[in-house]
Scaffold this motif. Structure first.
Motif, PDB file in Angstrom:
ATOM      1  N   GLN A  34       5.055   1.286  -8.648  1.00 33.50           N
ATOM      2  CA  GLN A  34       5.547   0.037  -8.089  1.00 33.50           C
ATOM      3  C   GLN A  34       4.551  -0.544  -7.094  1.00 33.50           C
ATOM      4  O   GLN A  34       4.401  -1.756  -6.996  1.00 33.50           O
ATOM      5  CB  GLN A  34       6.885   0.277  -7.385  1.00 33.50           C
ATOM      6  CG  GLN A  34       7.730  -0.963  -7.362  1.00 33.50           C
ATOM      7  CD  GLN A  34       9.171  -0.665  -7.701  1.00 33.50           C
ATOM      8  OE1 GLN A  34       9.718   0.342  -7.266  1.00 33.50           O
ATOM      9  NE2 GLN A  34       9.785  -1.513  -8.490  1.00 33.50           N
ATOM     10  N   GLN A  35       3.872   0.308  -6.399  1.00 33.20           N
ATOM     11  CA  GLN A  35       2.894  -0.189  -5.444  1.00 33.20           C
ATOM     12  C   GLN A  35       1.632  -0.682  -6.125  1.00 33.20           C
ATOM     13  O   GLN A  35       0.958  -1.596  -5.652  1.00 33.20           O
ATOM     14  CB  GLN A  35       2.517   0.929  -4.482  1.00 33.20           C
ATOM     15  CG  GLN A  35       3.729   1.536  -3.821  1.00 33.20           C
ATOM     16  CD  GLN A  35       3.402   2.096  -2.482  1.00 33.20           C
ATOM     17  OE1 GLN A  35       2.296   2.549  -2.259  1.00 33.20           O
ATOM     18  NE2 GLN A  35       4.346   2.037  -1.577  1.00 33.20           N
ATOM     19  N   THR A  49       2.721  -3.753  -9.586  1.00 34.99           N
ATOM     20  CA  THR A  49       3.701  -4.833  -9.535  1.00 34.99           C
ATOM     21  C   THR A  49       3.100  -6.179  -9.914  1.00 34.99           C
ATOM     22  O   THR A  49       3.750  -7.022 -10.511  1.00 34.99           O
ATOM     23  CB  THR A  49       4.302  -4.938  -8.116  1.00 34.99           C
ATOM     24  OG1 THR A  49       4.565  -3.643  -7.641  1.00 34.99           O
ATOM     25  CG2 THR A  49       5.558  -5.762  -8.123  1.00 34.99           C
ATOM     26  N   ILE A  50       1.851  -6.371  -9.548  1.00 32.96           N
ATOM     27  CA  ILE A  50       1.203  -7.638  -9.839  1.00 32.96           C
ATOM     28  C   ILE A  50       0.712  -7.652 -11.282  1.00 32.96           C
ATOM     29  O   ILE A  50       0.174  -6.660 -11.758  1.00 32.96           O
ATOM     30  CB  ILE A  50      -0.014  -7.816  -8.916  1.00 32.96           C
ATOM     31  CG1 ILE A  50       0.367  -7.538  -7.475  1.00 32.96           C
ATOM     32  CG2 ILE A  50      -0.650  -9.169  -9.073  1.00 32.96           C
ATOM     33  CD1 ILE A  50       1.329  -8.522  -6.912  1.00 32.96           C
ATOM     34  N   GLN A  95      -6.249  -9.587  -0.983  1.00 36.73           N
ATOM     35  CA  GLN A  95      -5.709 -10.544  -0.022  1.00 36.73           C
ATOM     36  C   GLN A  95      -4.643  -9.894   0.848  1.00 36.73           C
ATOM     37  O   GLN A  95      -4.622 -10.064   2.068  1.00 36.73           O
ATOM     38  CB  GLN A  95      -5.089 -11.706  -0.790  1.00 36.73           C
ATOM     39  CG  GLN A  95      -5.374 -13.068  -0.230  1.00 36.73           C
ATOM     40  CD  GLN A  95      -4.934 -14.141  -1.210  1.00 36.73           C
ATOM     41  OE1 GLN A  95      -4.012 -13.921  -2.008  1.00 36.73           O
ATOM     42  NE2 GLN A  95      -5.571 -15.288  -1.153  1.00 36.73           N
ATOM     43  N   TRP A  96      -3.792  -9.149   0.182  1.00 35.25           N
ATOM     44  CA  TRP A  96      -2.698  -8.504   0.887  1.00 35.25           C
ATOM     45  C   TRP A  96      -3.230  -7.491   1.892  1.00 35.25           C
ATOM     46  O   TRP A  96      -2.810  -7.445   3.039  1.00 35.25           O
ATOM     47  CB  TRP A  96      -1.773  -7.837  -0.131  1.00 35.25           C
ATOM     48  CG  TRP A  96      -0.545  -7.255   0.461  1.00 35.25           C
ATOM     49  CD1 TRP A  96       0.614  -7.909   0.745  1.00 35.25           C
ATOM     50  CD2 TRP A  96      -0.337  -5.897   0.862  1.00 35.25           C
ATOM     51  NE1 TRP A  96       1.520  -7.038   1.296  1.00 35.25           N
ATOM     52  CE2 TRP A  96       0.966  -5.808   1.377  1.00 35.25           C
ATOM     53  CE3 TRP A  96      -1.143  -4.760   0.827  1.00 35.25           C
ATOM     54  CZ2 TRP A  96       1.499  -4.615   1.855  1.00 35.25           C
ATOM     55  CZ3 TRP A  96      -0.610  -3.571   1.315  1.00 35.25           C
ATOM     56  CH2 TRP A  96       0.692  -3.502   1.814  1.00 35.25           C
ATOM     57  N   THR A 109      -4.522  -9.193   4.846  1.00 35.02           N
ATOM     58  CA  THR A 109      -3.452  -9.658   5.726  1.00 35.02           C
ATOM     59  C   THR A 109      -2.929  -8.527   6.597  1.00 35.02           C
ATOM     60  O   THR A 109      -2.757  -8.689   7.815  1.00 35.02           O
ATOM     61  CB  THR A 109      -2.293 -10.239   4.892  1.00 35.02           C
ATOM     62  OG1 THR A 109      -2.823 -11.215   4.007  1.00 35.02           O
ATOM     63  CG2 THR A 109      -1.265 -10.886   5.800  1.00 35.02           C
ATOM     64  N   LEU A 150      -3.033  -8.145  10.607  1.00 34.05           N
ATOM     65  CA  LEU A 150      -1.854  -7.908  11.437  1.00 34.05           C
ATOM     66  C   LEU A 150      -2.070  -6.714  12.356  1.00 34.05           C
ATOM     67  O   LEU A 150      -1.721  -6.745  13.537  1.00 34.05           O
ATOM     68  CB  LEU A 150      -0.627  -7.667  10.548  1.00 34.05           C
ATOM     69  CG  LEU A 150      -0.041  -8.910   9.891  1.00 34.05           C
ATOM     70  CD1 LEU A 150       1.055  -8.531   8.921  1.00 34.05           C
ATOM     71  CD2 LEU A 150       0.499  -9.857  10.956  1.00 34.05           C
ATOM     72  N   LEU A 151      -2.669  -5.658  11.762  1.00 28.77           N
ATOM     73  CA  LEU A 151      -2.885  -4.458  12.565  1.00 28.77           C
ATOM     74  C   LEU A 151      -3.876  -4.732  13.678  1.00 28.77           C
ATOM     75  O   LEU A 151      -3.747  -4.225  14.790  1.00 28.77           O
ATOM     76  CB  LEU A 151      -3.380  -3.312  11.672  1.00 28.77           C
ATOM     77  CG  LEU A 151      -2.288  -2.480  11.028  1.00 28.77           C
ATOM     78  CD1 LEU A 151      -2.882  -1.356  10.209  1.00 28.77           C
ATOM     79  CD2 LEU A 151      -1.361  -1.917  12.096  1.00 28.77           C
ATOM     80  N   MET A 197      -4.994   4.612   9.403  1.00 26.31           N
ATOM     81  CA  MET A 197      -5.729   3.721   8.504  1.00 26.31           C
ATOM     82  C   MET A 197      -7.208   3.689   8.856  1.00 26.31           C
ATOM     83  O   MET A 197      -8.053   3.509   7.983  1.00 26.31           O
ATOM     84  CB  MET A 197      -5.135   2.320   8.531  1.00 26.31           C
ATOM     85  CG  MET A 197      -3.770   2.277   7.867  1.00 26.31           C
ATOM     86  SD  MET A 197      -3.205   0.605   7.485  1.00 26.31           S
ATOM     87  CE  MET A 197      -4.305   0.148   6.158  1.00 26.31           C
ATOM     88  N   GLY A 207     -10.292   6.418  -0.747  1.00 28.65           N
ATOM     89  CA  GLY A 207      -9.165   7.207  -1.230  1.00 28.65           C
ATOM     90  C   GLY A 207      -7.947   6.366  -1.520  1.00 28.65           C
ATOM     91  O   GLY A 207      -7.010   6.340  -0.736  1.00 28.65           O
TER      92      GLY A 207
END
Lengths: 245, 245
Positions: B168-169, B172-173, B184-185, B188, B192-193, B207, B214
């Motif tokens: 699903q991760q 999905t696209i 892009q995601w 983003t 944010l981080l 992260m 990996g």
DNA sequence: GCAGTTCTGTTTATGTTATACACAGTTCCC
DNA sequence: GGGAACTGTGTATAACATAAACAGAACTGC
């Protein structure tokens, strides 16, 4: 779509500064989000339409678009709000395992309260602060284990995936009909197995041996396996660190 | 709804006896199912509408309802067909672990080929022979381990859940845009981080330490943890059996 | 062989969706 | 006080699933 993503990020993360000109808005994004959550909790995510949510306030469908760019963004807001404040697990003693277990149980609890959150959180969507906070909280339970960052992130994915997977099987049906539908479904599968059992010998045997009582154990069972396996890896890392020193 | 379920079960499981009166149908359920799969593979499940599938044959929307009671049933057929024949794993040596690993990898492969199968297989839906066969195949890898029926079923749930969760991760696209959107995601989230990093210290650290390389290890990592943990339980059962004898 | 029955594909219609656009009224800034 | 900005609404469009009625085709029983 890029603009919409930005707007969505802004809604989820930013302050919503009220413009000074023009009439006061009658609603707030928070109210709208809460109304959406209410509808979704009671009747499922499918019942959440712009019409329906606007109707909760006696407003027209289009009025919502003054507050939210579109339905996707509304759902994103609903999701992040429904998740709520991420759990703080520092008070829990006993190392990573009880902490991560508690985390998983809290995720389960919140998912149980808002089963539609499963549907709402598939795919690459704009991520909100609470969602990121939940991830952070899970990562936090593993920082002192000697695992690498990638391993920690992968672990969080596994645990989250397990909770979601169990939830999806248990909570997909709106609570009202759950008992009936689930029973009906089980009856159908049993029927199929009785009719075509020779094609599925292993499954038939397993289901015969499975006591009808052992149903809600899936969450705990899987979590224990995962954490047992993770424990082996962590023990390995500790051992390596000891040798290296 | 009950009738629809029955009809659906019939379509999935039964022989489709052709009536003798009236004109020959121009299409078959198989053709329609295949066309649906084609559309879903190429453009995602959202692109599968009755109109669209009928259009693939140059027919009107309503013609499909002569073959299939409704869209839900069509999707159920698509799912069971896309899953294909369940894997036969008896040739694989080395015990339960390599067998179950192979099973998971095959599930991954088929999911990769038909990413929409994830969306199509949520909730309590009418289950088809291939889907049940896949479950049977997984159960079969564990029958000789000394685990109880419930434990085996719970294990299959965990492994399936993990594969689905990773899929699903990743999937999905629609494949065409995947690279771009995913990048892009990620940008983003990184953004944010960077901005709100102080609110997510553990995640930020993890992260940072996670090498960008990996990424696709999630499936293998989680599976190894799960199977390691399962190995402990099986070893326990073997030990108990030895004592009891 | 033919009448009637049954079945197919189409036409037409209904009720939901989300959401674009233009407008009238409201409120504040200058 | 006048103009700009903003709100909520009315209207419109384009998908969507699917119900109902119908014309023609093909087979069954006579």
């Amino acid at each position: 779509m890029a603009k919409s993503a930005d707007r969505s990020i802004e809604l989820l993360w930013g302050d919503r500064a009220r413009p000074s000109r023009g009439p006061k808005p009658a609603l707030t994004v928070e109210q709208i989000t809460a109304a959406g959550i209410g509808v979704a909790d009671a009747e499922g995510l499918a019942a959440v339409s712009m019409q329906r949510v606007a109707g909760e306030f006696g407003f027209t469908t289009m009025s919502l678009y003054r507050y939210v760019p579109g339905k996707a963004e509304l759902v994103a807001l609903m999701l992040d709000t429904a998740l709520g404040e991420p759990p703080v697990l520092t008070a829990i003693t006993g190392g990573w395992r009880p902490r991560l277990t508690e985390w998983a149980e809290r995720l389960w609890t919140v998912t149980e309260k808002h089963p539609w959150s499963l549907e709402a959180s598939v795919g690459l969507r704009p991520i909100g602060p609470n969602e990121l906070g939940w991830t952070d909280s899970a990562v936090g339970t593993l920082t002192a284990t000697g695992l690498t960052g990638s391993e920690i992130l992968d672990t969080v994915v596994v645990v989250t995936g397990h909770v979601r997977s169990i939830a999806q099987q248990t909570l997909t049906i709106p609570a009202a009909q759950r008992g009936l539908t689930e029973h009906q479904w089980a009856a159908t599968v049993t029927d199929l197995l009785r009719t075509h059992g020779d094609r599925f010998p292993s499954l038939l045997a397993a289901m015969a041996s499975a006591t009808a009582a052992g149903q809600d154990k899936g969450l705990a069972f899987g979590l224990e396996r995962i954490l047992d396996g993770l424990g082996l890896l962590i023990a390995d890392r500790v051992r390596q660190a000891a040798i290296r020193r």
